[in-house]
Design an enzyme around this catalytic site. Structure first.
Site, PDB file in Angstrom:
ATOM      1  N   HIS A 120     108.103 -37.181  55.040  1.00 11.49           N
ATOM      2  CA  HIS A 120     109.430 -36.658  54.692  1.00 11.49           C
ATOM      3  C   HIS A 120     110.504 -37.622  55.201  1.00 11.49           C
ATOM      4  O   HIS A 120     110.327 -38.265  56.240  1.00 11.49           O
ATOM      5  CB  HIS A 120     109.617 -35.266  55.318  1.00 11.49           C
ATOM      6  N   GLY A 125     119.771 -31.711  51.690  1.00  9.93           N
ATOM      7  CA  GLY A 125     120.624 -30.932  52.587  1.00  9.93           C
ATOM      8  C   GLY A 125     122.105 -31.215  52.423  1.00  9.93           C
ATOM      9  O   GLY A 125     122.918 -30.823  53.261  1.00  9.93           O
ATOM     10  N   ASN A 160     109.880 -26.221  52.434  1.00  7.99           N
ATOM     11  CA  ASN A 160     109.798 -26.938  53.712  1.00  7.99           C
ATOM     12  C   ASN A 160     110.778 -26.260  54.662  1.00  7.99           C
ATOM     13  O   ASN A 160     111.987 -26.432  54.539  1.00  7.99           O
ATOM     14  CB  ASN A 160     110.180 -28.412  53.483  1.00  7.99           C
ATOM     15  N   GLU A 186     113.123 -37.195  56.762  1.00  8.25           N
ATOM     16  CA  GLU A 186     113.572 -36.943  58.144  1.00  8.25           C
ATOM     17  C   GLU A 186     112.581 -37.544  59.141  1.00  8.25           C
ATOM     18  O   GLU A 186     112.979 -38.003  60.213  1.00  8.25           O
ATOM     19  CB  GLU A 186     113.766 -35.435  58.371  1.00  8.25           C
ATOM     20  N   GLU A 189     112.288 -37.386  46.557  1.00  7.12           N
ATOM     21  CA  GLU A 189     113.441 -36.780  47.210  1.00  7.12           C
ATOM     22  C   GLU A 189     114.492 -37.857  47.492  1.00  7.12           C
ATOM     23  O   GLU A 189     114.387 -38.578  48.497  1.00  7.12           O
ATOM     24  CB  GLU A 189     113.030 -36.136  48.528  1.00  7.12           C
ATOM     25  N   LYS A 230     111.227 -26.835  57.695  1.00 10.53           N
ATOM     26  CA  LYS A 230     111.699 -27.760  58.739  1.00 10.53           C
ATOM     27  C   LYS A 230     111.584 -27.089  60.113  1.00 10.53           C
ATOM     28  O   LYS A 230     110.640 -26.342  60.333  1.00 10.53           O
ATOM     29  CB  LYS A 230     113.129 -28.220  58.433  1.00 10.53           C
TER      30      LYS A 230
HETATM   31  C1  PEP Z   1     113.826 -31.150  51.913  1.00  6.01           C
HETATM   32  O1  PEP Z   1     114.008 -31.058  53.101  1.00  6.01           O
HETATM   33  O2  PEP Z   1     112.749 -31.609  51.511  1.00  6.01           O
HETATM   34  C2  PEP Z   1     114.884 -30.735  50.996  1.00  6.01           C
HETATM   35  C3  PEP Z   1     114.762 -31.040  49.739  1.00  6.01           C
HETATM   36  O3  PEP Z   1     115.947 -30.058  51.548  1.00  6.01           O
HETATM   37  P1  PEP Z   1     117.137 -29.322  50.735  1.00  6.01           P
HETATM   38  O4  PEP Z   1     116.494 -28.527  49.640  1.00  6.01           O
HETATM   39  O5  PEP Z   1     117.806 -28.464  51.743  1.00  6.01           O
HETATM   40  O6  PEP Z   1     118.015 -30.411  50.194  1.00  6.01           O
END
Ligand code: PEP
Length: 260
Positions: free
Chosen positions: A98, A176, A10, A100, A170, A12
């Site tokens: 997601h 992040g 991803n 976010e 997640e 982003k």
């Molecule tokens: C994500 O944005 O889905 C994610 C898992 O980010 P990161 O790997 O940077 O934690």
């Protein structure tokens, strides 16, 4: 039963069209030695980078996904993108819900469900994200939160359609942040998600569903995470932005799957 490893990057809001093309050109080289049957490799760039990435990925094993989809076929939804627009470009996958999107853009289980139905209608493979906040985990509410997200997000989805869906667990506190759920904690939660699917769709369907882990997954922890019985791959943020780190993560995830 053996499920295929699925690793999705991803990106982003990172990578212009030319930067995305360059990353895919690099990935084509670094992932050359990875056997196509060992893992599905997906990259999910921003909308404006989809065309150059799809073009660059042609003739390789790299598949392309979008990061969102609107539920309507067309109309007065300024700033949104419909499923047929993605499909016509050659997009195969789409990330939905997601954290976010939930946190900053008002995404709810209801809108996740609408977007999911639009993805299925347009023959796009959805990657549906779920996960709890830190305070929810600390207060012991993880399973309750996941139940609500799954129950709402998958409302009216048939067993046949469920088999086309990838779930991404997640934990929001791990995205992040550099904090990864330990393989044991992640596995315990994946097991819960699969038990939800078994209750709703039966064990045979539940056993077929790919459930990715996401949250600070990187080359160093991919083997241990994907080595767990119910973890079938990853949705990757930061580590997907460089060809070397993404490739090492994929290779280690495949090694983990072989140890199961
Ligand atoms: C994500 O944005 O889905 C994610 C898992 O980010 P990161 O790997 O940077 O934690």
């Amino acid at each position: 039963m053996a499920r295929k490893v699925v690793i999705a990057g991803n990106w982003k809001m990172n990578k212009t069209a030319s930067e995305g093309k360059a990353l895919v050109e690099a990935l084509k080289e670094t992932t050359k030695g990875i056997c196509p049957n060992c893992a599905d490799i997906i990259v999910c760039p921003p909308f404006t980078t989809l065309v150059s990435v799809i073009e660059a990925a042609k003739g390789s094993n790299i598949k392309v996904g979008a990061q969102n989809i609107h539920w309507a076929d067309n109309g007065a939804f300024t700033g949104e993108i419909a499923g047929n627009m993605l499909k016509e470009l050659g997009v195969e996958y789409v990330i939905i819900g997601h954290s976010e999107r939930r946190q900053y853009f008002g995404e709810t289980d209801e809108t996740v469900n609408l977007r999911l139905k639009a993805a299925l209608k347009n023959d796009l493979k959805p990657i549906v994200c779920i996960g709890e906040l830190l305070e929810e985990r600390e207060s012991g509410a993880t399973e309750k939160v996941l139940f609500t997200q799954l129950d709402g997000g998958l409302k009216d989805i048939s067993a046949a359609d469920m088999e086309k869906i990838i779930l991404a667990y997640e934990p929001v506190w791990a995205i992040g942040t550099g904090k990864t759920a330990t393989p044991d904690i992640a596995e315990e939660t994946h097991k819960y998600i699969r038990s939800f699917l078994a209750d709703k769709y039966g064990k045979e369907v539940a056993d077929k569903i790919v459930i990715q882990y996401g949250g600070s997954m990187k080359a160093e922890n991919a083997e241990a995470l994907v080595g767990q019985a119910d973890i079938d791959g990853g949705l990757i943020g930061g580590a997907a932005l460089k060809a070397d780190s993404f490739t090492a993560l994929i290779e280690n995830a495949i090694a983990g799957a072989k140890n199961k």
